[in-house]
Design a protein around this motif. Sequence first.
Motif, PDB file in Angstrom:
ATOM      1  N   GLU A 218      70.875  82.462  23.130  1.00 41.52           N
ATOM      2  CA  GLU A 218      69.772  81.932  24.179  1.00 41.52           C
ATOM      3  C   GLU A 218      69.086  80.578  23.908  1.00 41.52           C
ATOM      4  O   GLU A 218      69.232  80.218  22.649  1.00 41.52           O
ATOM      5  CB  GLU A 218      68.845  83.184  23.885  1.00 41.52           C
TER       6      GLU A 218
ATOM      7  N   GLY B 285      68.649  88.555  37.391  1.00 40.88           N
ATOM      8  CA  GLY B 285      69.126  87.741  36.450  1.00 40.88           C
ATOM      9  C   GLY B 285      69.669  88.876  35.257  1.00 40.88           C
ATOM     10  O   GLY B 285      70.604  88.426  34.410  1.00 40.88           O
TER      11      GLY B 285
ATOM     12  N   ALA C 138      66.944  81.749  30.219  1.00 43.02           N
ATOM     13  CA  ALA C 138      65.896  82.319  30.824  1.00 43.02           C
ATOM     14  C   ALA C 138      64.467  81.738  30.460  1.00 43.02           C
ATOM     15  O   ALA C 138      63.662  81.605  31.339  1.00 43.02           O
ATOM     16  CB  ALA C 138      66.044  83.863  30.478  1.00 43.02           C
ATOM     17  N   HIS C 139      64.505  81.493  29.326  1.00 39.31           N
ATOM     18  CA  HIS C 139      62.951  81.036  28.720  1.00 39.31           C
ATOM     19  C   HIS C 139      62.808  79.835  28.319  1.00 39.31           C
ATOM     20  O   HIS C 139      61.938  79.449  27.856  1.00 39.31           O
ATOM     21  CB  HIS C 139      62.522  82.337  27.637  1.00 39.31           C
TER      22      HIS C 139
ATOM     23  N   ASP D 203      72.104  81.462  27.549  1.00 34.47           N
ATOM     24  CA  ASP D 203      70.999  81.834  28.258  1.00 34.47           C
ATOM     25  C   ASP D 203      69.514  81.364  28.380  1.00 34.47           C
ATOM     26  O   ASP D 203      68.809  81.538  27.338  1.00 34.47           O
ATOM     27  CB  ASP D 203      70.535  83.709  27.842  1.00 34.47           C
TER      28      ASP D 203
ATOM     29  N   LYS E 280      60.979  82.956  35.761  1.00 31.37           N
ATOM     30  CA  LYS E 280      59.911  82.344  34.753  1.00 31.37           C
ATOM     31  C   LYS E 280      59.468  81.206  35.545  1.00 31.37           C
ATOM     32  O   LYS E 280      58.463  81.155  36.201  1.00 31.37           O
ATOM     33  CB  LYS E 280      60.640  82.290  33.443  1.00 31.37           C
TER      34      LYS E 280
ATOM     35  N   GLY F 125      68.975  85.287  39.167  1.00 33.07           N
ATOM     36  CA  GLY F 125      69.538  84.560  37.870  1.00 33.07           C
ATOM     37  C   GLY F 125      70.744  83.444  38.631  1.00 33.07           C
ATOM     38  O   GLY F 125      70.861  83.546  39.614  1.00 33.07           O
TER      39      GLY F 125
ATOM     40  N   GLY G 291      70.602  80.995  33.432  1.00 34.32           N
ATOM     41  CA  GLY G 291      69.188  80.920  33.871  1.00 34.32           C
ATOM     42  C   GLY G 291      68.634  82.096  34.515  1.00 34.32           C
ATOM     43  O   GLY G 291      69.358  82.562  35.373  1.00 34.32           O
ATOM     44  N   THR G 292      67.320  81.943  34.634  1.00 41.38           N
ATOM     45  CA  THR G 292      66.607  82.983  35.661  1.00 41.38           C
ATOM     46  C   THR G 292      65.719  82.315  36.561  1.00 41.38           C
ATOM     47  O   THR G 292      65.135  81.162  36.077  1.00 41.38           O
ATOM     48  CB  THR G 292      65.833  84.276  34.969  1.00 41.38           C
TER      49      THR G 292
END
Length: 449
Positions: free
Chosen positions: A235, A166, A266-267, A264, A299, A306, A295-296
């Motif tokens: 984000e 990621g 990711a979360h 982003d 999670k 990523g 994104g990753t």
Amino acid sequence: MTRKGLPGLTAQIKDKLIQQALERRLRHAEQGSQVAAPAPAAAGEVQVAEQHYSFRLHPGYQQIRIINDGAARLGIGSPFFKLHDGTAGAVTQIAGREYVNYSSYNYLGMSGNAEVAGAAKAAIDQYGTSVSASRLVSGERPIHRQLEQAIAKAYGVDDAIAMVSGHAANVTTIGHLFGPKDLVLHDELIHNSVVEGILLSGARRLPFPHNDWAALDAILTEQRGQFERVLVVLEGIYSMDGDYPDLPRFVEIKRRHKVFLMVDEAHSFGVMGKTGLGIREHFGLSGGDVDIWMGTLSKALAGCGGYIAGETALIEHLKFLAPGFLYSVGMPPPVAAASLAALQLMFAQPERVSALQQRGQFFLEQARAGGIDTGTSTGLAVIPAIIGSSVKAARLSAALFERGINVQPILYPAVPEKSARLRFFVSCEHSEAQIRATVDALVEESRRL
């Protein structure tokens, strides 16, 4: 009450003095002022200061030693690198003891899920544990494309590309697509991977105040004409604070100023939106409203790596030319299979997303009712307890650990000293009883500091 060794000083004053000394030493280490001058060189020898050829004297390592020494003087054990004995979800095993766990990103409980694990095992049997090559040459497998197509469908865009990291996905995407004639503007709280990507690109970097679309608009009004390509990076959910931007405002600004917009997630993917489709679903936007979705898989999707999602021209460009993809081995098949299975399970069981959102909101409400400073958190999986002192945050984490609660402190210099905190990651598998007991312990131990 005083402690032996420093007569007349209260424990609180002693802690403050040690902390101030620690901060001074850290500043000195950053400036390199603690390094001795080079010793006289022997005949025929180059005169070089030892810090320039010794890892022991590297400023970064010196900072680590200063922090560790300071913690030891304060009687605080390291909260880092705890060994978990098995799957870390809402609960975890550490050194044979069970803890309620708030230090994992396993938001939807997919890591450890039997169906997800089964998909990974089947992929090992079919493809092995590694594709053993860059995907461009001979590392491509059907499971890669299946995962990417599923991600693209989730975003409502043409295509996606999955990468083995990621962090590297942000670095190589920004670093490759932009250059010295370009400008990248980012939220001041953006992730390190974005900053590293900008530095690699050579583009000019300008941060703007957190979630402040008006400030961004003003900067673009002044600066846009001086650059070729301009990228704005946000984000979906900010991992330190648990809040999110007013994305429609940023979309309008990006269109008006003719710039690229990157988000982003990711979360936020798997966390925001009625069915977990992220900030896009939360605001009812279309996939094309954002140019670069990132994104990753580590999670909500129970894997590692990523992805970038967007239009065909973007994805083909990255697949053939982005160094972090082109020169990297392809994602291991069991990882791709696990994330694909997790994504499919998220669609099949939307109650996981709703449970996560309910538990996060419950935690936030309980914490605020107990007088805990949760900052700007919206209760979407990430809830900080802002303590305002690294020493107190570390001690509070240790006190909760003794009570069977695993939560990590975020300390200076990772955050400003006044923003030192505990950071709680909530899972859909946490129960209301666990959360209530956790907040009760948090409030009780906070008052003892």
